[in-house]
Scaffold this active site. Sequence first.
Site, PDB file in Angstrom:
ATOM      1  N   ASN A  60     -45.172 -15.315  17.724  1.00 34.47           N
ATOM      2  CA  ASN A  60     -44.711 -16.399  18.453  1.00 34.47           C
ATOM      3  C   ASN A  60     -43.385 -17.022  17.805  1.00 34.47           C
ATOM      4  O   ASN A  60     -43.260 -17.067  16.700  1.00 34.47           O
ATOM      5  CB  ASN A  60     -45.733 -17.492  18.277  1.00 34.47           C
ATOM      6  CG  ASN A  60     -46.951 -17.143  18.890  1.00 34.47           C
ATOM      7  OD1 ASN A  60     -47.119 -17.069  20.129  1.00 34.47           O
ATOM      8  ND2 ASN A  60     -47.987 -16.852  17.947  1.00 34.47           N
ATOM      9  N   GLU A  89     -49.585 -10.809  18.730  1.00 33.13           N
ATOM     10  CA  GLU A  89     -48.276 -11.323  19.438  1.00 33.13           C
ATOM     11  C   GLU A  89     -47.398 -11.964  18.449  1.00 33.13           C
ATOM     12  O   GLU A  89     -48.005 -12.476  17.365  1.00 33.13           O
ATOM     13  CB  GLU A  89     -48.399 -12.382  20.462  1.00 33.13           C
ATOM     14  CG  GLU A  89     -49.125 -13.421  20.197  1.00 33.13           C
ATOM     15  CD  GLU A  89     -48.695 -14.634  21.190  1.00 33.13           C
ATOM     16  OE1 GLU A  89     -47.761 -14.687  21.999  1.00 33.13           O
ATOM     17  OE2 GLU A  89     -49.431 -15.771  21.174  1.00 33.13           O
ATOM     18  N   ARG A 109     -44.627 -17.490  14.218  1.00 29.32           N
ATOM     19  CA  ARG A 109     -46.051 -17.109  13.685  1.00 29.32           C
ATOM     20  C   ARG A 109     -46.315 -15.781  14.399  1.00 29.32           C
ATOM     21  O   ARG A 109     -46.600 -15.893  15.651  1.00 29.32           O
ATOM     22  CB  ARG A 109     -47.107 -18.330  14.145  1.00 29.32           C
ATOM     23  CG  ARG A 109     -48.468 -18.305  13.234  1.00 29.32           C
ATOM     24  CD  ARG A 109     -49.345 -19.203  13.590  1.00 29.32           C
ATOM     25  NE  ARG A 109     -50.033 -18.809  15.141  1.00 29.32           N
ATOM     26  CZ  ARG A 109     -50.031 -19.675  16.175  1.00 29.32           C
ATOM     27  NH1 ARG A 109     -49.844 -20.959  16.040  1.00 29.32           N
ATOM     28  NH2 ARG A 109     -50.467 -19.347  17.356  1.00 29.32           N
ATOM     29  N   LYS A 169     -51.072  -8.309  30.198  1.00 26.02           N
ATOM     30  CA  LYS A 169     -50.712  -9.685  30.014  1.00 26.02           C
ATOM     31  C   LYS A 169     -49.249  -9.997  30.558  1.00 26.02           C
ATOM     32  O   LYS A 169     -48.424  -9.120  30.774  1.00 26.02           O
ATOM     33  CB  LYS A 169     -50.190  -9.596  28.290  1.00 26.02           C
ATOM     34  CG  LYS A 169     -51.393  -9.550  27.439  1.00 26.02           C
ATOM     35  CD  LYS A 169     -50.826  -9.815  25.942  1.00 26.02           C
ATOM     36  CE  LYS A 169     -51.802  -9.559  24.925  1.00 26.02           C
ATOM     37  NZ  LYS A 169     -51.307  -9.989  23.708  1.00 26.02           N
ATOM     38  N   ARG A 216     -57.841 -19.238  13.330  1.00 25.34           N
ATOM     39  CA  ARG A 216     -58.358 -19.869  14.468  1.00 25.34           C
ATOM     40  C   ARG A 216     -59.650 -19.191  14.841  1.00 25.34           C
ATOM     41  O   ARG A 216     -59.454 -17.703  14.826  1.00 25.34           O
ATOM     42  CB  ARG A 216     -57.473 -19.969  15.764  1.00 25.34           C
ATOM     43  CG  ARG A 216     -56.452 -21.039  15.930  1.00 25.34           C
ATOM     44  CD  ARG A 216     -55.396 -20.795  16.717  1.00 25.34           C
ATOM     45  NE  ARG A 216     -54.745 -19.453  16.820  1.00 25.34           N
ATOM     46  CZ  ARG A 216     -54.001 -19.130  17.870  1.00 25.34           C
ATOM     47  NH1 ARG A 216     -53.862 -19.822  18.923  1.00 25.34           N
ATOM     48  NH2 ARG A 216     -53.579 -17.939  17.769  1.00 25.34           N
ATOM     49  N   SER A 242     -48.044 -23.992  16.659  1.00 26.67           N
ATOM     50  CA  SER A 242     -48.580 -25.234  16.316  1.00 26.67           C
ATOM     51  C   SER A 242     -49.584 -25.039  15.075  1.00 26.67           C
ATOM     52  O   SER A 242     -49.921 -24.059  14.930  1.00 26.67           O
ATOM     53  CB  SER A 242     -49.070 -25.820  17.556  1.00 26.67           C
ATOM     54  OG  SER A 242     -50.133 -25.107  18.281  1.00 26.67           O
ATOM     55  N   GLU A 301     -46.971 -18.029  27.778  1.00 28.90           N
ATOM     56  CA  GLU A 301     -47.506 -18.342  26.320  1.00 28.90           C
ATOM     57  C   GLU A 301     -48.413 -19.435  26.633  1.00 28.90           C
ATOM     58  O   GLU A 301     -48.688 -20.165  27.552  1.00 28.90           O
ATOM     59  CB  GLU A 301     -46.348 -18.857  25.440  1.00 28.90           C
ATOM     60  CG  GLU A 301     -45.245 -18.151  25.068  1.00 28.90           C
ATOM     61  CD  GLU A 301     -45.786 -16.937  24.307  1.00 28.90           C
ATOM     62  OE1 GLU A 301     -46.423 -16.917  23.335  1.00 28.90           O
ATOM     63  OE2 GLU A 301     -45.111 -15.763  24.501  1.00 28.90           O
ATOM     64  N   GLY A 302     -49.428 -19.749  25.684  1.00 33.40           N
ATOM     65  CA  GLY A 302     -50.297 -20.784  25.744  1.00 33.40           C
ATOM     66  C   GLY A 302     -51.640 -20.730  25.938  1.00 33.40           C
ATOM     67  O   GLY A 302     -52.178 -21.480  26.022  1.00 33.40           O
ATOM     68  N   LYS A 324     -43.525 -10.982  25.448  1.00 35.38           N
ATOM     69  CA  LYS A 324     -44.252  -9.866  25.379  1.00 35.38           C
ATOM     70  C   LYS A 324     -43.809  -8.510  25.708  1.00 35.38           C
ATOM     71  O   LYS A 324     -44.042  -7.792  25.030  1.00 35.38           O
ATOM     72  CB  LYS A 324     -45.572 -10.139  26.275  1.00 35.38           C
ATOM     73  CG  LYS A 324     -46.231 -11.550  25.783  1.00 35.38           C
ATOM     74  CD  LYS A 324     -47.656 -11.813  25.913  1.00 35.38           C
ATOM     75  CE  LYS A 324     -48.273 -12.854  24.892  1.00 35.38           C
ATOM     76  NZ  LYS A 324     -47.843 -14.157  25.235  1.00 35.38           N
TER      77      LYS A 324
HETATM   78  P1  ADP Z   1     -50.727 -16.182  24.310  1.00 27.43           P
HETATM   79  O1  ADP Z   1     -49.291 -16.406  24.392  1.00 27.43           O
HETATM   80  O2  ADP Z   1     -51.421 -16.920  25.443  1.00 27.43           O
HETATM   81  O3  ADP Z   1     -51.393 -16.954  23.083  1.00 27.43           O
HETATM   82  P2  ADP Z   1     -51.664 -13.754  23.395  1.00 27.43           P
HETATM   83  O4  ADP Z   1     -51.288 -12.426  23.416  1.00 27.43           O
HETATM   84  O5  ADP Z   1     -51.860 -14.327  21.860  1.00 27.43           O
HETATM   85  O6  ADP Z   1     -51.177 -14.560  24.438  1.00 27.43           O
HETATM   86  O7  ADP Z   1     -53.427 -13.838  23.969  1.00 27.43           O
HETATM   87  C1  ADP Z   1     -54.096 -14.754  24.254  1.00 27.43           C
HETATM   88  C2  ADP Z   1     -55.354 -14.395  23.088  1.00 27.43           C
HETATM   89  O8  ADP Z   1     -56.117 -13.230  24.114  1.00 27.43           O
HETATM   90  C3  ADP Z   1     -55.314 -14.160  21.813  1.00 27.43           C
HETATM   91  O9  ADP Z   1     -55.613 -15.165  21.007  1.00 27.43           O
HETATM   92  C4  ADP Z   1     -56.591 -13.233  21.510  1.00 27.43           C
HETATM   93  O10 ADP Z   1     -57.754 -13.900  21.422  1.00 27.43           O
HETATM   94  C5  ADP Z   1     -56.708 -12.281  22.860  1.00 27.43           C
HETATM   95  N1  ADP Z   1     -56.103 -11.041  22.894  1.00 27.43           N
HETATM   96  C6  ADP Z   1     -54.606 -10.994  23.218  1.00 27.43           C
HETATM   97  N2  ADP Z   1     -54.363  -9.637  23.053  1.00 27.43           N
HETATM   98  C7  ADP Z   1     -55.557  -9.049  22.362  1.00 27.43           C
HETATM   99  C8  ADP Z   1     -55.789  -7.624  22.064  1.00 27.43           C
HETATM  100  N3  ADP Z   1     -54.756  -6.832  22.335  1.00 27.43           N
HETATM  101  N4  ADP Z   1     -57.082  -7.269  21.751  1.00 27.43           N
HETATM  102  C9  ADP Z   1     -57.627  -8.324  21.771  1.00 27.43           C
HETATM  103  N5  ADP Z   1     -57.755  -9.496  22.135  1.00 27.43           N
HETATM  104  C10 ADP Z   1     -56.749  -9.801  22.479  1.00 27.43           C
HETATM  105 MG    MG Z   2     -51.299 -16.366  21.104  1.00 27.24          MG
END
Ligand code: ADP
Ligand code: MG
Length: 505
Positions: free
Chosen positions: A170, A168, A146, A396, A481, A175, A400-401, A338
């Site tokens: 996945n 990102e 995803r 970051k 979401r 899910s 994940e999660g 990442k």
């Molecule tokens: P995870 O693997 O924990 O889901 P993500 O990279 O998806 O990590 O980051 C989690 C959340 O943080 C995302 O769902 C989003 O809401 C926010 N986020 C992540 N990266 C960005 C970004 N570059 N700009 C704005 N919000 C972000």
């Molecule tokens: Mg995410």
Amino acid sequence: MFRQINKFAKTNSEFLSLRPRYTQDVKELRGSVDMAIDWEATHGLLMQAPKLSHAISNADWVQTALVPAPVSLAPSPIPRAEFEKVVALQPVLNQLFDSIARDHDFLVSTLESLGTADEFTTRIFSMYMKQYVMKVEKPAVVGIHRSDYLIHAPANEPDASPQAKQVEFNTIASSFASLSAIVGDFHRFMLERTGFQGLLKEGQVEMNQLPENESLTSIGDGIAVGFELYGTPSAVVAMVIQPDERNVYDQRWIEERLWKRHNIRVVRLSFADILDQCSIREDNRLFAGDTEIAVAYYRAGYAPTDFPTEKEWEGRWLVEKSRAIPIPNLAYHLAGCKKIQQVLAQPGVVERFVSDEETARRVRECFVGLYPLDDSEEGQQAYEMALKSPANYVAKPQREGGGYNSYGEDIPKLLCGMSVEERRGYILMELIKAPGFDSMLLRNGQLVPAEVVSELGIYGIWVSDSKGDMVVNRHGGHLLRTKASNVHEGGVAAGFAVIDSPLLV
Ligand code: ADP
Ligand code: MG
């Protein structure tokens, strides 16, 4: 007061002006809420509430602890052109990540650059190396991905067009595909029955703005292709789950598809169960008792908490070293790190895997700035940028999660407290500026008005055979979401976000 929802948003200012603004009193929506909850119950749009401590079996607690999934009462606007763009891009990304996962040298050099600060990734990586040396043969590779996006539409650039930017990619345990498709049906039902009265301007939403979603069937169908390539009709699919999983019905819908459409049985096992119940027999085949496991579809295994003891690690290793097809395999799991996303953004790296210039350009169009935080020159510069203007970035770790990232003023605090070695485990990402708008979130039977931000996910299905030749490469539907804009992150399962569907504008 309602804002009109138009059909096409070409510029940021148009998109921003189309966002719904609600002034409706929550009490006046009581009828819609009752209708919504009953619809959820009658269509399997459900989750489990946290387990009651005194419960001793499912039957004990299910009556009190079955809850409607958190949803938004009306769909949320997404620019149609950007939606179509990322849907069309998904097969390119599936192919790209398959190429990355097959490039052993690239994986090794990129992951080695992380150092050993991140214990979990290091452990997955060493399992991958062990398996690589053993040359374990698998009958197929299956990817259920995803790709997540936020719509970048800053108000201070009114004439620019809104753009889907990748958050990102996945590769493990993506899910909500099943529940997402059902939320689309829910919103279509609400449009027909209520016209979103009191929520969106009546008569302004047309059915063709609520896109069809294949995600209820695409994942089961993808797994079934892998199962067929394995070639043992009497075998089963093991859904590898977290012991305290609450998002059970999202998974059961996949099981339903596999059984009804493909006549394939699913067993549910945790990594600890695998160690307790499984063994490898002739021909490197994995058996649970007398039942052969053809595919192990992981809905666990992406976080250190999924491996509380050595037992869980050993359970996973049993699958990896056997002939059974894991979804994802170790290379795919690592390709979703990442760090890989950050290295991909460096000049020439997408191009290493995507030879067509125009296609590579389309991939890059979705990227925002991504930087290392290591001791390289680029890493040092990123470190300084982050200290100087932390509001523009997110830091970051390799996790994940949800819930692990740092934003704004927390970034300098985080970075200054770390050694250079520890910083290698992190990346710095430019903040995507997604506009907030009003929504009515329905959670635990309560209607919560909130200013929200929506994140669009596009599922991708990849299957290739033992020779590496592609058998399936397609997009597999979508997920929206939506979460309150004052919380930085947090998933549906974590209780911060709700499942939504796109209203194409
Ligand atoms: P995870 O693997 O924990 O889901 P993500 O990279 O998806 O990590 O980051 C989690 C959340 O943080 C995302 O769902 C989003 O809401 C926010 N986020 C992540 N990266 C960005 C970004 N570059 N700009 C704005 N919000 C972000
Ligand atoms: Mg995410």
